[in-house]
Motif scaffolding. Sequence first.
Motif, mmCIF file in Angstrom:
data_model
loop_
_atom_site.group_PDB
_atom_site.id
_atom_site.type_symbol
_atom_site.label_atom_id
_atom_site.label_comp_id
_atom_site.label_asym_id
_atom_site.label_seq_id
_atom_site.Cartn_x
_atom_site.Cartn_y
_atom_site.Cartn_z
ATOM 1 N N ARG A 1 5.473 -12.034 -4.047
ATOM 2 C CA ARG A 1 5.445 -13.319 -4.753
ATOM 3 C C ARG A 1 4.077 -13.961 -4.671
ATOM 4 N N ASN A 2 3.422 -13.734 -3.540
ATOM 5 C CA ASN A 2 2.167 -14.430 -3.309
ATOM 6 C C ASN A 2 1.132 -13.460 -2.726
ATOM 7 N N PRO A 3 0.702 -12.488 -3.557
ATOM 8 C CA PRO A 3 -0.209 -11.463 -3.011
ATOM 9 C C PRO A 3 -1.660 -11.934 -2.959
ATOM 10 N N VAL A 4 -2.422 -11.260 -2.139
ATOM 11 C CA VAL A 4 -3.847 -11.569 -2.042
ATOM 12 C C VAL A 4 -4.573 -10.261 -1.722
ATOM 13 N N GLU A 5 -5.825 -10.159 -2.106
ATOM 14 C CA GLU A 5 -6.608 -8.966 -1.748
ATOM 15 C C GLU A 5 -7.834 -9.392 -0.957
ATOM 16 N N ILE A 6 -8.099 -8.709 0.131
ATOM 17 C CA ILE A 6 -9.282 -9.054 0.920
ATOM 18 C C ILE A 6 -10.166 -7.816 1.078
ATOM 19 N N GLN A 7 -11.422 -8.065 1.433
ATOM 20 C CA GLN A 7 -12.336 -6.939 1.639
ATOM 21 C C GLN A 7 -12.248 -6.458 3.067
ATOM 22 N N VAL A 8 -12.225 -5.155 3.244
ATOM 23 C CA VAL A 8 -12.211 -4.616 4.606
ATOM 24 C C VAL A 8 -13.272 -3.536 4.751
ATOM 25 N N GLU A 9 -13.615 -3.285 5.997
ATOM 26 C CA GLU A 9 -14.580 -2.207 6.269
ATOM 27 C C GLU A 9 -13.882 -0.871 6.121
ATOM 28 N N HIS A 10 -14.654 0.154 5.898
ATOM 29 C CA HIS A 10 -14.106 1.503 5.811
ATOM 30 C C HIS A 10 -15.060 2.404 6.556
ATOM 31 N N GLU A 11 -14.501 3.312 7.352
ATOM 32 C CA GLU A 11 -15.379 4.167 8.141
ATOM 33 C C GLU A 11 -15.142 5.623 7.788
ATOM 34 N N GLU A 12 -15.987 6.441 8.363
ATOM 35 C CA GLU A 12 -15.776 7.849 8.140
ATOM 36 C C GLU A 12 -14.614 8.343 8.984
ATOM 37 N N ARG A 13 -13.924 9.378 8.515
ATOM 38 C CA ARG A 13 -12.845 9.978 9.297
ATOM 39 C C ARG A 13 -13.399 10.339 10.665
ATOM 40 N N LEU B 1 -4.919 0.281 4.518
ATOM 41 C CA LEU B 1 -4.862 -0.851 5.450
ATOM 42 C C LEU B 1 -4.337 -2.053 4.680
ATOM 43 N N ARG B 2 -3.015 -2.239 4.723
ATOM 44 C CA ARG B 2 -2.386 -3.277 3.917
ATOM 45 C C ARG B 2 -1.303 -3.973 4.711
ATOM 46 N N GLY B 3 -1.026 -5.216 4.334
ATOM 47 C CA GLY B 3 0.026 -5.967 5.012
ATOM 48 C C GLY B 3 1.156 -6.292 4.059
ATOM 49 N N TYR B 4 2.391 -6.178 4.561
ATOM 50 C CA TYR B 4 3.577 -6.463 3.761
ATOM 51 C C TYR B 4 4.503 -7.378 4.552
ATOM 52 N N SER B 5 5.090 -8.356 3.891
ATOM 53 C CA SER B 5 6.064 -9.181 4.599
ATOM 54 C C SER B 5 7.381 -8.417 4.680
ATOM 55 N N ARG B 6 8.255 -8.883 5.572
ATOM 56 C CA ARG B 6 9.580 -8.274 5.732
ATOM 57 C C ARG B 6 10.307 -8.149 4.386
ATOM 58 N N SER C 1 -6.109 -4.604 0.217
ATOM 59 C CA SER C 1 -7.448 -4.530 0.766
ATOM 60 C C SER C 1 -8.353 -3.743 -0.173
ATOM 61 N N ILE C 2 -9.590 -4.149 -0.170
ATOM 62 C CA ILE C 2 -10.599 -3.463 -0.972
ATOM 63 C C ILE C 2 -11.655 -2.961 -0.002
ATOM 64 N N ARG C 3 -11.963 -1.676 -0.111
ATOM 65 C CA ARG C 3 -12.952 -1.131 0.812
ATOM 66 C C ARG C 3 -14.350 -1.573 0.394
ATOM 67 N N LYS C 4 -15.066 -2.205 1.324
ATOM 68 C CA LYS C 4 -16.407 -2.704 1.003
ATOM 69 C C LYS C 4 -17.315 -1.547 0.636
ATOM 70 N N VAL C 5 -17.546 -0.681 1.583
ATOM 71 C CA VAL C 5 -18.324 0.516 1.301
ATOM 72 C C VAL C 5 -17.444 1.685 1.707
ATOM 73 N N SER D 1 -0.407 0.965 -16.174
ATOM 74 C CA SER D 1 0.771 0.464 -15.466
ATOM 75 C C SER D 1 0.826 -1.058 -15.484
ATOM 76 N N GLY D 2 -0.298 -1.687 -15.818
ATOM 77 C CA GLY D 2 -0.315 -3.142 -15.838
ATOM 78 C C GLY D 2 -0.356 -3.753 -14.440
ATOM 79 N N ILE D 3 -0.466 -2.896 -13.410
ATOM 80 C CA ILE D 3 -0.572 -3.424 -12.046
ATOM 81 C C ILE D 3 -2.052 -3.593 -11.752
ATOM 82 N N SER D 4 -2.470 -4.808 -11.425
ATOM 83 C CA SER D 4 -3.897 -4.932 -11.191
ATOM 84 C C SER D 4 -4.188 -4.990 -9.701
ATOM 85 N N LEU D 5 -4.578 -3.852 -9.198
ATOM 86 C CA LEU D 5 -5.034 -3.757 -7.814
ATOM 87 C C LEU D 5 -6.450 -3.229 -7.897
ATOM 88 N N LYS D 6 -7.347 -3.796 -7.103
ATOM 89 C CA LYS D 6 -8.735 -3.344 -7.208
ATOM 90 C C LYS D 6 -8.906 -1.984 -6.556
#
Length: 319
Positions: free
Chosen positions: A196-208, A166-171, A129-133, A155-160
């Motif tokens: 094997r088949n990752p994806v990144e989506i935008q999510v909202e982020h709020e204040e604590r 807030l992330r999802g992982y398969s079993r 997930s990528i935090r929008k704001v 590290s060569g890992i490209s995560l935005k």
Amino acid sequence: MNPNNTSGARHPALSIVIPMYNEEANISRLFSRLFPVLQGLGETWEVVCINDGSRDSTLELLEKESRERKGLVVVNLARNFGQHAAVMAGFSQARGKWIITMDADLQNPPEEIPKIVEQFRKGHDLVGSIRKVRHDSCFRRTASRITNRLITKISGISLKDFGCMLRGYSREVVRGILENPEYRTFIPALATFFARNPVEIQVEHEERAAGQSKYSILKLLSLQLDLMTGFSMWPLRILFFVGSIVALLGLASALLIIVMRILYGPEWAAQGVFTLFAGLFFLVGCQFFALGLLGEYIGRIFQAVRKRPPFILDWVKRS
Ligand code: UDP
Ligand code: MG
């Protein structure tokens, strides 16, 4: 009773994993938003809350909630182990086919969960997930931006966005992570290794919602160090390269001084002081070089003791 409430199944489709450290002020607010979202999902689910050695009434509140709600799993750790270790503990108890991690402080809105489930249904096994704001302090945002870039580079890992939990992982991805119990690790980065088949989506982020961030500058720094040393040998290599360059420069200047000494006599070389320097440069360079070389071996030992599998098989076909 809500007809869509399909919680408490033995093998639910979805597990929500939430680490909690001194979050007494957030629990009831979190649950009053989270549970309705889950009830509307049309999947079976469970909520796994890990009490990471809280010193407030987090555990008592969780126990009280678990008497009143179905589908809540309370995991209590012996003491405070830190967010990532707590998530690992949650993984070890989660029984869902899909597992979603989130923070307890409502910075990750529960209303975003259906978006992640949708990606699972499409067949993705890792939903980043990528935090929008981002609603964090300016300092945290800038520090994050710099480290995201740096980590991607070395590290060569490209995560935005490495920081959003807030992330999802398969079993399967979770199994991979659990089978490689690294003591100090960074789950979002490690997960990319098993996906094997990752994806990144935008999510909202709020204040604590309430309470304070559990991360001091020191803790943040140590997390960044974990990321850097856990996923790359670059810091060790830099030593090696710097050593080589210093040694070469030392050798070059030593040669130059010797040539000048021969050409212009002992007066030019300040009665041997320059020669001494030349030798010193060269030796210091050699020391760096040797340290770098040692580092290279230590790096290899480090890789070996981590016991990460060198490959992950998808399938094998024989005829
Ligand atoms: N947390 C934890 N153990 C710790 C520190 C934090 O389980 O030692 C949990 C915390 O309760 C929260 C999540 O990890 O659910 C994220 O922590 P926090 O909100 O303090 O981090 P930030 O949002 O400032 O990065
Ligand atoms: Mg937070």
